[in-house]
Design a protein around this motif. Structure first.
Motif, PDB file in Angstrom:
ATOM      1  N   SER A  66       0.784  -1.036   0.120  1.00  7.50           N
ATOM      2  CA  SER A  66      -0.066  -0.010   0.193  1.00  7.50           C
ATOM      3  C   SER A  66       0.748   1.277  -0.028  1.00  7.50           C
ATOM      4  CB  SER A  66      -0.902  -0.008   1.193  1.00  7.50           C
ATOM      5  OG  SER A  66      -0.110   0.305   2.251  1.00  7.50           O
ATOM      6  N   TYR A  67       0.192   2.262  -0.296  1.00  8.21           N
ATOM      7  CA  TYR A  67       0.964   3.724  -0.335  1.00  8.21           C
ATOM      8  C   TYR A  67       1.441   4.055   1.070  1.00  8.21           C
ATOM      9  CZ  TYR A  67      -0.273   4.172  -5.482  1.00  8.21           C
ATOM     10  OH  TYR A  67      -0.395   4.045  -6.533  1.00  8.21           O
ATOM     11  N   TYR A  68       0.561   3.693   1.927  1.00  3.42           N
ATOM     12  CA  TYR A  68       0.935   4.199   3.378  1.00  3.42           C
ATOM     13  C   TYR A  68       2.257   3.322   3.697  1.00  3.42           C
ATOM     14  CZ  TYR A  68       0.696   3.874   8.213  1.00  3.42           C
ATOM     15  OH  TYR A  68       1.064   3.968   9.733  1.00  3.42           O
ATOM     16  N   LYS A  69       2.180   2.073   3.549  1.00  3.27           N
ATOM     17  CA  LYS A  69       3.344   1.430   3.944  1.00  3.27           C
ATOM     18  C   LYS A  69       4.593   1.999   3.152  1.00  3.27           C
ATOM     19  CE  LYS A  69       1.073  -2.818   5.386  1.00  3.27           C
ATOM     20  NZ  LYS A  69       1.048  -4.260   5.307  1.00  3.27           N
ATOM     21  N   PHE A  70       4.747   2.239   2.077  1.00  8.73           N
ATOM     22  CA  PHE A  70       5.708   2.722   1.293  1.00  8.73           C
ATOM     23  C   PHE A  70       5.963   4.059   2.081  1.00  8.73           C
ATOM     24  CE2 PHE A  70       7.380   5.276  -2.259  1.00  8.73           C
ATOM     25  CZ  PHE A  70       8.542   4.415  -2.529  1.00  8.73           C
ATOM     26  N   TYR A  71       5.085   4.686   2.224  1.00  6.31           N
ATOM     27  CA  TYR A  71       5.282   6.286   2.886  1.00  6.31           C
ATOM     28  C   TYR A  71       6.022   6.249   4.206  1.00  6.31           C
ATOM     29  CZ  TYR A  71       3.986  10.228   5.808  1.00  6.31           C
ATOM     30  OH  TYR A  71       3.932  11.350   6.764  1.00  6.31           O
ATOM     31  N   VAL A  72       5.796   5.333   5.047  1.00  6.47           N
ATOM     32  CA  VAL A  72       6.337   5.078   6.402  1.00  6.47           C
ATOM     33  C   VAL A  72       7.684   4.291   6.196  1.00  6.47           C
ATOM     34  CG1 VAL A  72       6.147   3.877   8.395  1.00  6.47           C
ATOM     35  CG2 VAL A  72       4.058   4.861   7.761  1.00  6.47           C
ATOM     36  N   THR A  73       7.891   3.561   5.330  1.00  9.71           N
ATOM     37  CA  THR A  73       9.377   3.161   4.878  1.00  9.71           C
ATOM     38  C   THR A  73      10.037   4.061   4.403  1.00  9.71           C
ATOM     39  OG1 THR A  73       8.339   0.650   4.530  1.00  9.71           O
ATOM     40  CG2 THR A  73      10.370   1.395   3.615  1.00  9.71           C
ATOM     41  N   THR A  74       9.664   4.999   3.528  1.00  6.04           N
ATOM     42  CA  THR A  74      10.357   5.938   2.784  1.00  6.04           C
ATOM     43  C   THR A  74      10.826   6.808   4.063  1.00  6.04           C
ATOM     44  OG1 THR A  74       9.324   5.895   0.704  1.00  6.04           O
ATOM     45  CG2 THR A  74      10.399   7.796   1.236  1.00  6.04           C
ATOM     46  N   LEU A  75       9.813   7.267   4.930  1.00  6.47           N
ATOM     47  CA  LEU A  75      10.118   8.097   6.340  1.00  6.47           C
ATOM     48  C   LEU A  75      11.281   7.397   7.085  1.00  6.47           C
ATOM     49  CD1 LEU A  75       6.716   9.863   7.025  1.00  6.47           C
ATOM     50  CD2 LEU A  75       8.672  10.747   5.976  1.00  6.47           C
ATOM     51  N   LEU A  76      11.084   6.170   7.298  1.00  7.88           N
ATOM     52  CA  LEU A  76      12.363   5.618   8.122  1.00  7.88           C
ATOM     53  C   LEU A  76      13.533   5.576   7.271  1.00  7.88           C
ATOM     54  CD1 LEU A  76      10.272   2.460   9.643  1.00  7.88           C
ATOM     55  CD2 LEU A  76      11.085   4.572  10.603  1.00  7.88           C
ATOM     56  N   ILE A  77      13.720   5.362   5.980  1.00  9.65           N
ATOM     57  CA  ILE A  77      14.901   5.498   5.233  1.00  9.65           C
ATOM     58  C   ILE A  77      15.383   6.853   5.338  1.00  9.65           C
ATOM     59  CG2 ILE A  77      16.071   5.309   2.956  1.00  9.65           C
ATOM     60  CD1 ILE A  77      14.009   2.736   2.773  1.00  9.65           C
ATOM     61  N   ILE A  78      14.601   7.882   4.986  1.00  8.56           N
ATOM     62  CA  ILE A  78      15.267   9.304   5.220  1.00  8.56           C
ATOM     63  C   ILE A  78      15.611   9.544   6.705  1.00  8.56           C
ATOM     64  CG2 ILE A  78      14.366  11.713   5.023  1.00  8.56           C
ATOM     65  CD1 ILE A  78      12.592  10.797   2.855  1.00  8.56           C
ATOM     66  N   LEU A  79      14.854   9.254   7.502  1.00  9.72           N
ATOM     67  CA  LEU A  79      15.429   9.378   8.911  1.00  9.72           C
ATOM     68  C   LEU A  79      16.696   8.793   9.064  1.00  9.72           C
ATOM     69  CD1 LEU A  79      15.113  10.198  11.679  1.00  9.72           C
ATOM     70  CD2 LEU A  79      13.683   8.239  12.275  1.00  9.72           C
ATOM     71  N   LEU A  80      17.035   7.484   8.733  1.00 10.67           N
ATOM     72  CA  LEU A  80      18.274   6.914   9.134  1.00 10.67           C
ATOM     73  C   LEU A  80      19.419   7.424   8.302  1.00 10.67           C
ATOM     74  CD1 LEU A  80      19.845   4.548  10.414  1.00 10.67           C
ATOM     75  CD2 LEU A  80      19.204   2.923   8.706  1.00 10.67           C
ATOM     76  N   THR A  81      19.138   7.470   7.118  1.00  3.79           N
ATOM     77  CA  THR A  81      20.035   8.270   6.060  1.00  3.79           C
ATOM     78  C   THR A  81      20.429   9.946   6.921  1.00  3.79           C
ATOM     79  OG1 THR A  81      19.187   7.160   4.142  1.00  3.79           O
ATOM     80  CG2 THR A  81      20.495   9.097   3.856  1.00  3.79           C
ATOM     81  N   SER A  82      19.658  10.482   7.037  1.00  6.58           N
ATOM     82  CA  SER A  82      19.639  11.741   7.648  1.00  6.58           C
ATOM     83  C   SER A  82      20.577  11.480   9.033  1.00  6.58           C
ATOM     84  CB  SER A  82      18.701  12.675   8.317  1.00  6.58           C
ATOM     85  OG  SER A  82      17.906  12.893   6.989  1.00  6.58           O
ATOM     86  N   ILE A  83      20.377  10.657   9.912  1.00  2.00           N
ATOM     87  CA  ILE A  83      20.915  10.458  11.060  1.00  2.00           C
ATOM     88  C   ILE A  83      22.568   9.883  10.726  1.00  2.00           C
ATOM     89  CG2 ILE A  83      21.292   9.093  13.255  1.00  2.00           C
ATOM     90  CD1 ILE A  83      18.218   9.132  13.304  1.00  2.00           C
ATOM     91  N   VAL A  84      22.675   8.931  10.142  1.00  6.33           N
ATOM     92  CA  VAL A  84      23.955   8.587   9.503  1.00  6.33           C
ATOM     93  C   VAL A  84      24.954   9.489   8.982  1.00  6.33           C
ATOM     94  CG1 VAL A  84      25.319   6.829   8.191  1.00  6.33           C
ATOM     95  CG2 VAL A  84      23.131   5.986   9.463  1.00  6.33           C
ATOM     96  N   THR A  85      24.429  10.566   7.823  1.00 11.48           N
ATOM     97  CA  THR A  85      25.013  11.059   7.414  1.00 11.48           C
ATOM     98  C   THR A  85      25.685  12.411   8.161  1.00 11.48           C
ATOM     99  OG1 THR A  85      23.861  10.770   5.300  1.00 11.48           O
ATOM    100  CG2 THR A  85      25.125  12.741   5.361  1.00 11.48           C
ATOM    101  N   ALA A  86      24.440  12.913   9.085  1.00 12.06           N
ATOM    102  CA  ALA A  86      24.983  13.691   9.961  1.00 12.06           C
ATOM    103  C   ALA A  86      26.057  13.293  11.050  1.00 12.06           C
ATOM    104  CB  ALA A  86      23.489  14.377  10.933  1.00 12.06           C
ATOM    105  N   SER A  87      26.073  12.176  11.282  1.00 10.60           N
ATOM    106  CA  SER A  87      26.926  11.634  12.385  1.00 10.60           C
ATOM    107  C   SER A  87      28.167  11.691  11.790  1.00 10.60           C
ATOM    108  CB  SER A  87      26.599  10.408  12.750  1.00 10.60           C
ATOM    109  OG  SER A  87      25.413  10.048  13.458  1.00 10.60           O
ATOM    110  N   TYR A  88      28.209  11.247  10.293  1.00  9.64           N
ATOM    111  CA  TYR A  88      29.418  11.360   9.645  1.00  9.64           C
ATOM    112  C   TYR A  88      30.193  12.446   9.628  1.00  9.64           C
ATOM    113  CZ  TYR A  88      32.621  11.293   5.450  1.00  9.64           C
ATOM    114  OH  TYR A  88      33.833  11.502   4.683  1.00  9.64           O
ATOM    115  N   PHE A  89      29.341  13.787   9.273  1.00  8.25           N
ATOM    116  CA  PHE A  89      29.810  14.864   9.293  1.00  8.25           C
ATOM    117  C   PHE A  89      30.411  15.536  10.467  1.00  8.25           C
ATOM    118  CE2 PHE A  89      26.725  16.430   5.670  1.00  8.25           C
ATOM    119  CZ  PHE A  89      27.852  16.141   4.570  1.00  8.25           C
ATOM    120  N   PHE A  90      29.855  14.906  11.877  1.00  8.02           N
ATOM    121  CA  PHE A  90      30.367  15.419  12.921  1.00  8.02           C
ATOM    122  C   PHE A  90      31.434  14.640  13.413  1.00  8.02           C
ATOM    123  CE2 PHE A  90      25.570  16.581  13.823  1.00  8.02           C
ATOM    124  CZ  PHE A  90      25.809  17.607  13.478  1.00  8.02           C
TER     125      PHE A  90
END
Length: 175
Positions: A66-90
């Motif tokens: 469903s689109y809902y599940k895809f939406y939530v999965t996409t948000l989780l991937i964006i969240l993890l990518t943002s955290i890991v990339t910010a951690s790398y910068f720091f």
């Protein structure tokens, strides 16, 4: 005033100015690293939020039919990518680099006159400022982008929280 005294005064002032500029760049370096170190509790909290929502949502997401599940999965991937990339910068901000310091060469002092000593030290300080400024500018850019990624991660975490509350409310209202 003799020409030698005039040179000493001039180069002494040039040296004093170069020390001040180098000191300012050193302070900038410390400020950038201190700001980066203050993000670690935030990164830890973001990882905790990611873990919480991952545990709550992933078990119900697959298969992505469903689109809902895809939406939530996409948000989780964006969240993890943002955290890991910010951690790398720091981490890279706090990584030791070839930071230039004030030059000290005792033999040089013994073998040269005072005007030459002041002038050479001012030149070496100037070179150190240029090299350090390049390092600090790169660290400052990483700090800026790390900050933006932390804001993005908190925004996504907020969306996941709202989504979670919405789902909990709808589940309880439907019963």
């Amino acid at each position: 005033m003799s020409q030698n005294d005039e040179q000493i005064t001039k180069y002494k002032e040039l040296y004093a100015l170069s020390v001040d500029v180098l000191r300012e760049e050193d302070l900038r370096h410390m400020n950038i690293e201190n700001k980066a170190s203050r993000y670690w509790p935030v990164i830890t909290a973001l990882f905790g939020g990611f873990a919480y929502f991952s545990e709550k949502l992933i078990s119900t997401l697959f298969p992505l039919n469903s689109y809902y599940k895809f939406y939530v999965t996409t948000l989780l991937i964006i969240l993890l990518t943002s955290i890991v990339t910010a951690s790398y910068f720091f981490v890279t901000i706090q990584k030791q680099q070839n930071y230039q310091t004030r030059p000290v060469d005792i033999e040089f002092f013994d073998n040269n006159e005072l005007p030459a000593i002041y002038r050479t030290l001012a030149e070496k300080n100037s070179d150190a400022v240029k090299a350090n400024r390049k390092i600090n500018n790169a660290k400052s850019a990483k700090l800026h982008w790390g900050h933006i990624l932390v804001i993005l991660a908190f925004s996504v975490l907020f969306l996941l929280f709202i989504n979670h509350v919405w789902n909990q409310t709808n589940c309880h209202l439907g019963n």
